[in-house]
Design a protein around this motif. Structure first.
Motif, PDB file in Angstrom:
ATOM      1  N   ASN A 196      12.256  37.834  77.378  1.00 35.76           N
ATOM      2  CA  ASN A 196      11.946  37.277  75.905  1.00 35.76           C
ATOM      3  C   ASN A 196      13.022  37.016  74.825  1.00 35.76           C
ATOM      4  O   ASN A 196      13.473  36.423  74.327  1.00 35.76           O
ATOM      5  N   ARG A 201      16.269  35.499  76.586  1.00 35.59           N
ATOM      6  CA  ARG A 201      15.919  34.096  76.455  1.00 35.59           C
ATOM      7  C   ARG A 201      16.533  33.643  75.028  1.00 35.59           C
ATOM      8  O   ARG A 201      17.057  32.625  74.980  1.00 35.59           O
ATOM      9  N   LYS A 202      15.998  34.407  74.041  1.00 37.11           N
ATOM     10  CA  LYS A 202      16.398  33.762  72.514  1.00 37.11           C
ATOM     11  C   LYS A 202      17.837  33.889  72.276  1.00 37.11           C
ATOM     12  O   LYS A 202      18.348  32.962  71.951  1.00 37.11           O
ATOM     13  N   GLN A 245      19.479  31.082  74.067  1.00 37.50           N
ATOM     14  CA  GLN A 245      19.369  29.908  73.565  1.00 37.50           C
ATOM     15  C   GLN A 245      20.081  29.554  72.359  1.00 37.50           C
ATOM     16  O   GLN A 245      20.563  28.600  71.870  1.00 37.50           O
ATOM     17  N   ASP A 246      20.260  30.682  71.397  1.00 31.62           N
ATOM     18  CA  ASP A 246      20.994  30.884  70.395  1.00 31.62           C
ATOM     19  C   ASP A 246      22.504  30.585  70.828  1.00 31.62           C
ATOM     20  O   ASP A 246      23.152  29.782  70.096  1.00 31.62           O
ATOM     21  N   ARG A 289      19.957  36.093  63.688  1.00 32.39           N
ATOM     22  CA  ARG A 289      18.533  37.104  63.436  1.00 32.39           C
ATOM     23  C   ARG A 289      18.189  37.050  62.151  1.00 32.39           C
ATOM     24  O   ARG A 289      18.878  36.790  61.343  1.00 32.39           O
ATOM     25  N   ASN A 330      13.904  39.109  65.707  1.00 31.14           N
ATOM     26  CA  ASN A 330      13.638  37.774  66.642  1.00 31.14           C
ATOM     27  C   ASN A 330      13.063  36.650  66.164  1.00 31.14           C
ATOM     28  O   ASN A 330      12.703  35.516  66.546  1.00 31.14           O
ATOM     29  N   GLY A 359      14.298  35.117  63.665  1.00 29.25           N
ATOM     30  CA  GLY A 359      15.142  34.057  63.415  1.00 29.25           C
ATOM     31  C   GLY A 359      15.296  34.176  61.872  1.00 29.25           C
ATOM     32  O   GLY A 359      14.397  34.252  61.136  1.00 29.25           O
TER      33      GLY A 359
END
Length: 313
Positions: free
Chosen positions: A86, A89-90, A93-94, A103, A171, A173
């Motif tokens: 997880n 993946r973030k 994607q960023d 962050r 996380n 964001g």
């Protein structure tokens, strides 16, 4: 924990190698690899060349990305770490969408709640994250967060520790709206706020000044403090006029055992601001040191609460 996994990679250049093991632990932090740590620990053999390869369940699901090992020999010793999928993946994607990792940022100093601090702050347990400082102009200051608050929940996630809070905020964001539950003076407070983006300015470490023996000094539980002058405050990157400077810590004293060091600043005693040396003397004179004393200690790297207690005979 205990689930079977396989690690895939190219250890020592041996392409498409597969090793087998189990998940030994989840949520590993304070490993000293990155600032944001939430590793899956595994005993599947991971060696140089495995980094970047997948950690896979027996159902064929990628659950992590192999990242590091704990070793004293340079090779596998039964402890490997993988970044949870997880989190990976973030980051992916960023990088794809923005070209950089974004962050969330709150703008506070934090520390874990020890048993002594839980007692001093009248908390039921040691769960949560204790706020030790609030930076100016940050989401935390705008929302009304104060030093001494304990963060126990972000949205639907209960906060276990300071590292957990750091990861949850990161996380979430930048520019995300969150709901935060605090404990302040034994009361529950709910705040809603919007996170900012974590700044990229590197921290600056200041050199602790040498003590000036001609100044008036006060000793308490093995630490000696004196007036914090403007020059010393500037060297440490701290506002002048608030706090006293620790210039000496005696070996074997309660102060040394609590982790206090010369160059640290005492900014609060029992949640009350120390504006000068006279105020410090006034505050400690009214406290039973047998029962202990709560201090807010500040350095160029941030602030933290310390519970100091006289040795029991």
């Amino acid at each position: 924990v205990g689930e079977d996994v396989i690690a895939v990679g190219n250890p020592f250049g041996l392409i498409q190698s597969v090793t087998y093991g189990i998940i030994s632990a989840k949520g590993r932090s304070n490993v000293g690899i990155n600032e944001y740590e939430n590793f899956i620990q595994t005993d599947a053999a991971i060696n140089p060349g495995n980094s970047g390869g997948p950690l896979v369940s027996l159902r064929g699901e990628i659950i992590g990305v192999n990242s590091a090992i704990y070793t004293r020999s340079g090779g596998y010793q039964g402890i490997g770490f993988a970044v949870p999928i997880n989190m990976a993946r973030k980051v992916m994607q960023d990088l794809i969408n923005k070209g950089s990792v974004s962050r969330g940022w709150l703008g506070v100093g934090i520390q874990d709640v020890s048993q002594d601090l839980a007692k001093a702050f009248q908390l039921e347990n040691t769960k949560g994250s204790l706020i030790t400082g609030v930076m100016q102009g940050t989401p935390a200051q705008k929302a009304g967060i104060l030093k001494g608050d304990v963060v126990v929940r972000i949205n639907d996630k209960s906060i276990r520790s300071s590292n957990h809070l750091r990861n949850v905020i990161a996380n979430a964001g930048a520019f995300t709206e969150i709901e935060m539950e605090l404990i302040r003076d034994g009361k529950t407070i709910i705040l809603k706020l919007k996170l900012d983006e974590r700044p990229r300015k590197p921290s600056q470490n200041k050199v602790a000044p040498q003590p000036k023996l001609e100044l008036e000094q006060v000793e308490m539980l093995g630490m000696v403090v004196e007036k914090l002058d403007a020059e010393t405050a500037k060297q440490l990157g701290i506002k002048p006029g608030v706090g006293v400077l620790i210039v000496l810590v005696k070996p074997g004293s309660p102060a040394e055992k609590a982790g206090l060091l010369p160059g640290m600043i005492v900014q609060e005693v029992e949640r009350q601001s120390v504006v000068n040396l006279s105020k410090f003397k006034e505050l400690i004179s009214a406290i039973n040191l047998e029962k202990g004393i709560l201090l807010l200690i500040t350095t160029a790297n941030g602030s933290r609460y310390i519970f100091l207690q006289k040795d029991k005979q």
